[in-house]
Write a protein that holds these residues in place. Structure first.
Motif, PDB file in Angstrom:
ATOM      1  N   ASP A 107       0.775  -0.936   0.048  1.00 47.30           N
ATOM      2  CA  ASP A 107      -0.283   0.018  -0.455  1.00 47.30           C
ATOM      3  C   ASP A 107       0.983   1.180   0.039  1.00 47.30           C
ATOM      4  O   ASP A 107       0.622   2.176   0.537  1.00 47.30           O
ATOM      5  N   ASP A 108       2.208   0.935  -0.907  1.00 43.66           N
ATOM      6  CA  ASP A 108       3.156   2.190  -0.402  1.00 43.66           C
ATOM      7  C   ASP A 108       2.315   3.469  -0.963  1.00 43.66           C
ATOM      8  O   ASP A 108       2.652   4.581  -0.720  1.00 43.66           O
ATOM      9  N   ALA A 109       1.638   3.537  -2.413  1.00 46.41           N
ATOM     10  CA  ALA A 109       1.282   5.127  -2.893  1.00 46.41           C
ATOM     11  C   ALA A 109       0.204   5.361  -1.902  1.00 46.41           C
ATOM     12  O   ALA A 109       0.126   7.052  -2.224  1.00 46.41           O
ATOM     13  N   THR A 110      -0.835   4.330  -1.341  1.00 39.38           N
ATOM     14  CA  THR A 110      -2.245   4.367  -0.967  1.00 39.38           C
ATOM     15  C   THR A 110      -0.929   5.468   0.623  1.00 39.38           C
ATOM     16  O   THR A 110      -1.224   6.439   1.224  1.00 39.38           O
ATOM     17  N   LEU A 111      -0.454   4.611   1.241  1.00 40.35           N
ATOM     18  CA  LEU A 111       0.970   6.198   2.487  1.00 40.35           C
ATOM     19  C   LEU A 111       1.084   7.135   1.593  1.00 40.35           C
ATOM     20  O   LEU A 111       1.457   8.190   2.939  1.00 40.35           O
ATOM     21  N   ALA A 112       1.878   6.894   0.529  1.00 43.53           N
ATOM     22  CA  ALA A 112       2.800   8.575   0.067  1.00 43.53           C
ATOM     23  C   ALA A 112       1.198   9.510   0.075  1.00 43.53           C
ATOM     24  O   ALA A 112       1.661  10.688   0.797  1.00 43.53           O
ATOM     25  N   ALA A 113       0.129   9.025  -0.563  1.00 44.38           N
ATOM     26  CA  ALA A 113      -1.160   9.887  -0.805  1.00 44.38           C
ATOM     27  C   ALA A 113      -1.458  10.897   0.498  1.00 44.38           C
ATOM     28  O   ALA A 113      -1.742  11.291   0.914  1.00 44.38           O
ATOM     29  N   GLN A 114      -1.743   9.418   1.076  1.00 47.84           N
ATOM     30  CA  GLN A 114      -1.758   9.986   2.990  1.00 47.84           C
ATOM     31  C   GLN A 114      -1.032  10.130   3.675  1.00 47.84           C
ATOM     32  O   GLN A 114      -1.907  11.916   3.874  1.00 47.84           O
ATOM     33  N   SER A 115       0.907  10.806   3.410  1.00 48.34           N
ATOM     34  CA  SER A 115       0.629  11.352   3.901  1.00 48.34           C
ATOM     35  C   SER A 115       1.419  12.479   3.286  1.00 48.34           C
ATOM     36  O   SER A 115       1.311  13.346   3.686  1.00 48.34           O
TER      37      SER A 115
ATOM     38  N   SER B 217       6.387   3.438  10.031  1.00 50.35           N
ATOM     39  CA  SER B 217       8.151   3.746   9.515  1.00 50.35           C
ATOM     40  C   SER B 217       7.917   4.328   8.200  1.00 50.35           C
ATOM     41  O   SER B 217       8.494   5.424   8.146  1.00 50.35           O
ATOM     42  N   ARG B 218       7.475   3.913   7.146  1.00 50.02           N
ATOM     43  CA  ARG B 218       7.266   4.321   5.761  1.00 50.02           C
ATOM     44  C   ARG B 218       6.274   6.099   5.790  1.00 50.02           C
ATOM     45  O   ARG B 218       7.295   6.935   5.380  1.00 50.02           O
ATOM     46  N   VAL B 219       5.534   6.111   6.772  1.00 47.68           N
ATOM     47  CA  VAL B 219       5.101   7.063   6.883  1.00 47.68           C
ATOM     48  C   VAL B 219       6.477   8.789   7.903  1.00 47.68           C
ATOM     49  O   VAL B 219       6.361   9.493   6.737  1.00 47.68           O
ATOM     50  N   ALA B 220       6.508   7.782   8.667  1.00 47.43           N
ATOM     51  CA  ALA B 220       7.183   8.590   9.064  1.00 47.43           C
ATOM     52  C   ALA B 220       8.889   9.457   8.569  1.00 47.43           C
ATOM     53  O   ALA B 220       9.298  10.498   8.500  1.00 47.43           O
ATOM     54  N   ARG B 221       9.751   8.118   7.756  1.00 42.77           N
ATOM     55  CA  ARG B 221      10.370   8.474   6.932  1.00 42.77           C
ATOM     56  C   ARG B 221      10.382   9.758   5.790  1.00 42.77           C
ATOM     57  O   ARG B 221      10.829  11.156   5.501  1.00 42.77           O
ATOM     58  N   LEU B 222       8.758   9.300   5.342  1.00 43.33           N
ATOM     59  CA  LEU B 222       8.188  10.463   4.135  1.00 43.33           C
ATOM     60  C   LEU B 222       8.149  11.975   4.856  1.00 43.33           C
ATOM     61  O   LEU B 222       8.090  12.853   3.885  1.00 43.33           O
ATOM     62  N   GLN B 223       6.970  11.918   5.950  1.00 40.40           N
ATOM     63  CA  GLN B 223       8.044  13.016   7.227  1.00 40.40           C
ATOM     64  C   GLN B 223       8.502  13.646   6.843  1.00 40.40           C
ATOM     65  O   GLN B 223       8.714  15.154   7.407  1.00 40.40           O
ATOM     66  N   ALA B 224      10.045  13.251   7.136  1.00 39.15           N
ATOM     67  CA  ALA B 224      10.862  13.287   7.447  1.00 39.15           C
ATOM     68  C   ALA B 224      12.378  13.954   7.174  1.00 39.15           C
ATOM     69  O   ALA B 224      12.596  14.801   6.707  1.00 39.15           O
ATOM     70  N   GLN B 225      11.678  13.778   5.310  1.00 38.36           N
ATOM     71  CA  GLN B 225      12.379  14.022   4.214  1.00 38.36           C
ATOM     72  C   GLN B 225      11.517  15.074   4.330  1.00 38.36           C
ATOM     73  O   GLN B 225      12.026  16.735   3.685  1.00 38.36           O
TER      74      GLN B 225
END
Length: 516
Positions: free
Chosen positions: A329-337, A505-513
């Motif tokens: 669900d990487d695309a979903t996580l990225a979109a919601q982030s 962790s994926r969401v946190a990484r996107l937010q850190a970036q």
């Protein structure tokens, strides 16, 4: 605000029943806090710490009801508790109307000579003596009681080993013996995989995941969390491993624990290697190099342990580890982030299951996110104030820190739900990570209170909510029903605890970036 206390002399009830009554009366309007416990010294100290009475005069055989809240609400809570206790007494009287109720293990054995298992749930001060009585009568023991000293545990298990019996516990919350769920267990199909676990929710996760993958459980034996300590030596895990090796219905064996003492691990792994059956080893946090041995399969996560066991059972190739697969669900996580503000950076984990908290910390740490916790893994920090999160924070709401004078969050999720609410309202929270544990003894509708709470909160630009549901379709709460309810409320539901932690962790990484 009033505090009312009522004491019932010489009225013993098991801890699970008392926690359920506590949960029910705590939810009454106007009740701030309530606790129904036996009057042991440790319980009386916990009542005092919780502000429910500094000078309660009760003996360990007395039952204590303590309530704080509005005057009328306290009276209503006491009345409801009396009704519940009266109903239990009436049920017991009905069941024994034709015969005198057994008042000791010896009497019970006389009435049922074929009995070979005693489930013991008495205050910790008395648990060791009762366990020894059961062993002397030739019975295996499931010791649900906690607060048993290491010295007593070693004495009990040493006696059990001499008598070729097993002691599951102390503080064994989960087991499935010959298809019968004991403690906080789930309804799973029978099959060819046997499990021995030093972790209650770890045992639940693996057995449930095996069921979800279409396989079944021959036996699931809990050992208690201290069994693999150097002082105990893994006595119960070794017995369970040997028993499953000899069991014709068990074709694959799974071992679950946090990292054991090195000498204990070597002893168990050598025994597993000689079992003659495929053995999957999941010692959370242990090095794969330390666990590698001929004939054994190391599993990095609880979910891996289940899927590897099913593959070995079916003679299929081992699938990739959950921890090494990109989120589907990487695309979903990225979109919601993308909808999150740059200020929202932190993972906030709120768990009812101690092993889920432990595994999530390990996985988040491996992804580069060290967290504070009330039960930190190696390399993580101890929370200065358990009620206040700091940066990345992952807490075990089922730990004694949070349950003194209160029901466990698996029975009553109210305190867990309140912590989730606080994390949602924190403007620095990027993702709230939590579990829902189903099965016997758990709340009837564990998602209900949380969903009602979410409906009252503004969700625009709020943090992502990521959950995993530990349970099966045959559980009283029905896993799919809980998942559908959470998704309808906007929660992302992962397939297992490890996957949920990796999503966070994926969401946190996107937010850190984004923050950088």
């Amino acid at each position: 605000m009033a505090t009312k206390i009522e004491i019932f002399k010489n009225l013993y009830q098991d801890s699970v029943s008392l926690m359920q009554i506590s949960a029910q009366i705590s939810k009454l309007p106007g009740v701030a806090q309530a606790s129904v416990v036996m009057g042991t010294p440790s319980n009386l100290v916990q009542l005092a710490d919780a502000g429910l009475g500094d000078d309660v005069k009760a003996s360990p055989n007395d039952l204590v009801i303590a309530v704080r809240g509005d005057e009328a609400a306290c009276e209503a809570a006491l009345n409801l508790a009396r009704e519940r206790l009266s109903a239990r007494a009436s049920s017991s009287e009905a069941q024994t109307s034709e015969a005198l109720a057994a008042t000791s293990l010896a009497m019970a054995c006389d009435e049922e000579p074929a009995s070979n298992l005693a489930l013991i749930s008495v205050p910790g001060d008395y648990a060791a003596a009762e366990a020894i009585k059961a062993l002397q009568l030739g019975m295996n023991v499931m010791l649900f009681s906690d607060n048993v000293s290491m010295a007593h545990e070693k004495a009990i298990k040493t006696l059990a080993r001499e008598k070729r019996l097993i002691v599951m516990g102390p503080d064994c919350g989960t087991a499935i013996v010959n298809g019968m769920p004991l403690g906080f267990a789930n309804v799973v199909r029978r099959g060819g995989i046997g499990v021995v676990g030093a972790s209650g929710t770890g045992l639940q996760e693996v057995t449930c995941r095996i069921d979800q993958l279409g396989a079944g459980i021959s036996q699931a034996l809990g050992t208690g969390g201290h069994d693999l300590h150097e002082d105990i030596g893994g006595i119960s895990m070794q017995f369970g491993l040997d028993a499953l090796a000899e069991d014709p219905d068990t074709r694959v064996i799974v071992l679950i624990s946090k990292p054991p003492a090195r000498a204990v691990a070597e002893r168990i792994l050598e025994r597993a290697r000689k079992s003659g059956k495929p053995v999957v080893v999941n010692f959370l946090g242990a090095s794969e190099d330390d666990m590698r041995a001929p004939g054994l399969t190391f599993a990095h996560t609880l979910a891996d342990a289940a899927q590897f066991a099913v593959a070995l059972l079916n003679g299929a190739p081992l699938p990739a580890s959950v921890a090494r697969v990109e989120p589907h669900d990487d695309a979903t996580l990225a979109a919601q982030s993308d909808a999150l503000g740059a200020r929202r950076r932190f993972i906030r984990g709120v768990f009812a299951g101690g092993t889920f908290c432990y595994e999530s910390q390990l996985l988040c740490k491996a992804e580069g996110f060290t967290a504070s916790s009330n039960t930190p893994v190696k390399g993580n920090a101890k929370l200065a104030d358990i009620w206040k999160s700091e940066a990345h924070t992952i807490v075990d709401m089922g730990d004694d820190d949070f349950t003194r004078g209160r029901p466990h969050p698996m029975i009553d999720p109210t305190l867990r739900d309140e912590r989730v609410r606080a994390e949602i309202l924190d403007p620095e929270t990027a993702v709230v990570l939590f579990d829902l544990v189903l099965g016997y003894g758990a709340a009837d509708e564990p998602a209900q209170g949380l969903i009602a709470l979410l409906a009252q909160l503004p969700r625009d630009n709020g943090p992502l909510l990521i959950a995993h549901v530990c349970g099966t379709e045959a559980d009283p709460q029905v896993r799919s029903r809980q998942i559908d309810a959470l998704r309808a409320a906007g929660v992302l539901v992962a397939g297992c605890n490890a996957e949920a932690a990796l999503w966070a962790s994926r969401v946190a990484r996107l937010q850190a970036q984004r923050h950088a």
